[in-house]
Scaffold this motif. Sequence first.
Motif, mmCIF file in Angstrom:
data_model
loop_
_atom_site.group_PDB
_atom_site.id
_atom_site.type_symbol
_atom_site.label_atom_id
_atom_site.label_comp_id
_atom_site.label_asym_id
_atom_site.label_seq_id
_atom_site.Cartn_x
_atom_site.Cartn_y
_atom_site.Cartn_z
ATOM 1 N N ARG A 1 128.488 -18.099 73.167
ATOM 2 C CA ARG A 1 127.636 -17.946 71.990
ATOM 3 C C ARG A 1 127.024 -16.552 72.008
ATOM 4 N NH1 ARG A 1 123.683 -21.412 74.922
ATOM 5 N NH2 ARG A 1 122.012 -19.996 75.487
ATOM 6 N N THR A 2 126.697 -16.099 70.802
ATOM 7 C CA THR A 2 126.004 -14.829 70.615
ATOM 8 C C THR A 2 124.843 -15.094 69.661
ATOM 9 O OG1 THR A 2 127.161 -14.114 68.620
ATOM 10 C CG2 THR A 2 128.247 -13.621 70.719
ATOM 11 N N GLU A 3 124.103 -14.031 69.334
ATOM 12 C CA GLU A 3 123.036 -14.173 68.327
ATOM 13 C C GLU A 3 123.606 -14.554 66.972
ATOM 14 O OE1 GLU A 3 121.180 -10.338 68.331
ATOM 15 O OE2 GLU A 3 119.901 -10.831 70.033
ATOM 16 N N ARG A 4 124.883 -14.225 66.730
ATOM 17 C CA ARG A 4 125.505 -14.461 65.419
ATOM 18 C C ARG A 4 126.307 -15.755 65.340
ATOM 19 N NH1 ARG A 4 127.535 -9.384 66.737
ATOM 20 N NH2 ARG A 4 129.610 -10.172 66.346
ATOM 21 N N GLY A 5 126.350 -16.526 66.424
ATOM 22 C CA GLY A 5 127.106 -17.771 66.376
ATOM 23 C C GLY A 5 127.884 -18.027 67.648
ATOM 24 N N ALA A 6 128.680 -19.081 67.622
ATOM 25 C CA ALA A 6 129.427 -19.510 68.808
ATOM 26 C C ALA A 6 130.919 -19.368 68.576
ATOM 27 C CB ALA A 6 129.075 -20.951 69.142
ATOM 28 N N GLY A 7 131.683 -19.421 69.669
ATOM 29 C CA GLY A 7 133.128 -19.315 69.570
ATOM 30 C C GLY A 7 133.789 -19.745 70.858
ATOM 31 N N THR A 8 135.072 -19.429 70.976
ATOM 32 C CA THR A 8 135.841 -19.776 72.164
ATOM 33 C C THR A 8 136.560 -18.540 72.692
ATOM 34 O OG1 THR A 8 137.726 -20.434 70.792
ATOM 35 C CG2 THR A 8 136.222 -22.184 71.487
ATOM 36 N N TYR A 9 136.924 -18.622 73.977
ATOM 37 C CA TYR A 9 137.683 -17.542 74.603
ATOM 38 C C TYR A 9 138.796 -18.148 75.443
ATOM 39 C CZ TYR A 9 135.528 -18.691 79.079
ATOM 40 O OH TYR A 9 135.142 -19.352 80.212
ATOM 41 N N LEU A 10 139.740 -17.311 75.834
ATOM 42 C CA LEU A 10 140.838 -17.713 76.692
ATOM 43 C C LEU A 10 140.889 -16.738 77.860
ATOM 44 C CD1 LEU A 10 143.413 -19.451 77.158
ATOM 45 C CD2 LEU A 10 144.639 -17.776 75.767
ATOM 46 N N LEU A 11 140.860 -17.255 79.090
ATOM 47 C CA LEU A 11 141.006 -16.429 80.291
ATOM 48 C C LEU A 11 142.360 -16.736 80.898
ATOM 49 C CD1 LEU A 11 140.050 -14.561 82.597
ATOM 50 C CD2 LEU A 11 138.889 -16.530 83.597
ATOM 51 N N GLU A 12 143.282 -15.751 80.830
ATOM 52 C CA GLU A 12 144.619 -15.880 81.411
ATOM 53 C C GLU A 12 144.721 -14.860 82.531
ATOM 54 O OE1 GLU A 12 147.984 -16.699 78.380
ATOM 55 O OE2 GLU A 12 146.586 -15.331 77.420
ATOM 56 N N GLY A 13 144.773 -15.328 83.772
ATOM 57 C CA GLY A 13 144.770 -14.400 84.900
ATOM 58 C C GLY A 13 143.464 -13.631 84.892
ATOM 59 N N LYS A 14 143.539 -12.327 84.643
ATOM 60 C CA LYS A 14 142.332 -11.493 84.578
ATOM 61 C C LYS A 14 141.994 -11.067 83.153
ATOM 62 C CE LYS A 14 142.709 -9.584 89.228
ATOM 63 N NZ LYS A 14 141.451 -10.061 89.760
ATOM 64 N N GLN A 15 142.793 -11.483 82.178
ATOM 65 C CA GLN A 15 142.584 -11.072 80.790
ATOM 66 C C GLN A 15 141.780 -12.110 80.017
ATOM 67 O OE1 GLN A 15 145.941 -9.509 78.533
ATOM 68 N NE2 GLN A 15 145.228 -10.692 76.776
ATOM 69 N N VAL A 16 140.670 -11.661 79.422
ATOM 70 C CA VAL A 16 139.816 -12.506 78.593
ATOM 71 C C VAL A 16 140.038 -12.104 77.140
ATOM 72 C CG1 VAL A 16 137.450 -13.201 78.057
ATOM 73 C CG2 VAL A 16 138.070 -12.586 80.410
ATOM 74 N N THR A 17 140.352 -13.071 76.278
ATOM 75 C CA THR A 17 140.502 -12.809 74.849
ATOM 76 C C THR A 17 139.586 -13.766 74.098
ATOM 77 O OG1 THR A 17 142.828 -12.242 75.189
ATOM 78 C CG2 THR A 17 142.129 -12.673 72.922
ATOM 79 N N PHE A 18 138.693 -13.218 73.268
ATOM 80 C CA PHE A 18 137.848 -14.060 72.422
ATOM 81 C C PHE A 18 138.703 -14.497 71.246
ATOM 82 C CE2 PHE A 18 134.791 -11.667 74.891
ATOM 83 C CZ PHE A 18 133.884 -12.650 75.241
ATOM 84 N N THR A 19 138.906 -15.822 71.110
ATOM 85 C CA THR A 19 139.869 -16.348 70.144
ATOM 86 C C THR A 19 139.237 -16.854 68.854
ATOM 87 O OG1 THR A 19 139.783 -18.458 71.328
ATOM 88 C CG2 THR A 19 141.577 -16.953 71.900
ATOM 89 N N ARG A 20 137.954 -17.202 68.878
ATOM 90 C CA ARG A 20 137.253 -17.663 67.672
ATOM 91 C C ARG A 20 135.817 -17.198 67.751
ATOM 92 N NH1 ARG A 20 138.899 -23.744 66.143
ATOM 93 N NH2 ARG A 20 138.638 -22.865 64.086
ATOM 94 N N GLY A 21 135.167 -17.137 66.592
ATOM 95 C CA GLY A 21 133.746 -16.801 66.560
ATOM 96 C C GLY A 21 133.482 -15.316 66.346
ATOM 97 N N PRO A 22 132.224 -14.896 66.546
ATOM 98 C CA PRO A 22 131.812 -13.539 66.195
ATOM 99 C C PRO A 22 132.493 -12.435 67.019
ATOM 100 C CG PRO A 22 129.977 -14.779 67.152
ATOM 101 C CD PRO A 22 131.108 -15.731 66.972
#
Length: 102
Positions: free
Chosen positions: A45-66
Amino acid sequence: MGAQGRIGLLDQGHYVCALPGDATGTAWIEQEGKAFAITGGSSYRTERGAGTYLLEGKQVTFTRGPLKGMMLLKLSSGLLQEVDKGGKLSRLRCHRTGPLSE
């Protein structure tokens, strides 16, 4: 950057993102609008809303949300560095500042 390994989770807590400063001023310059909290599972979550992320190995990708589309590389537990659109490491680093307060 493609998938780099197994799927995982980031440590829960608050993360602050900053750019390095210089010798004459502040060591780190916090970047407004980039802070986030990992709340559990693959959620943030952030000040602007919530979302989801994906952690694959060492790579983090924010997939939904702000922060959708933002990519980070996990350098160590609680330390991440932004990956720009061209796949290169940027100067922006995000570090875990503490546990969730709720």
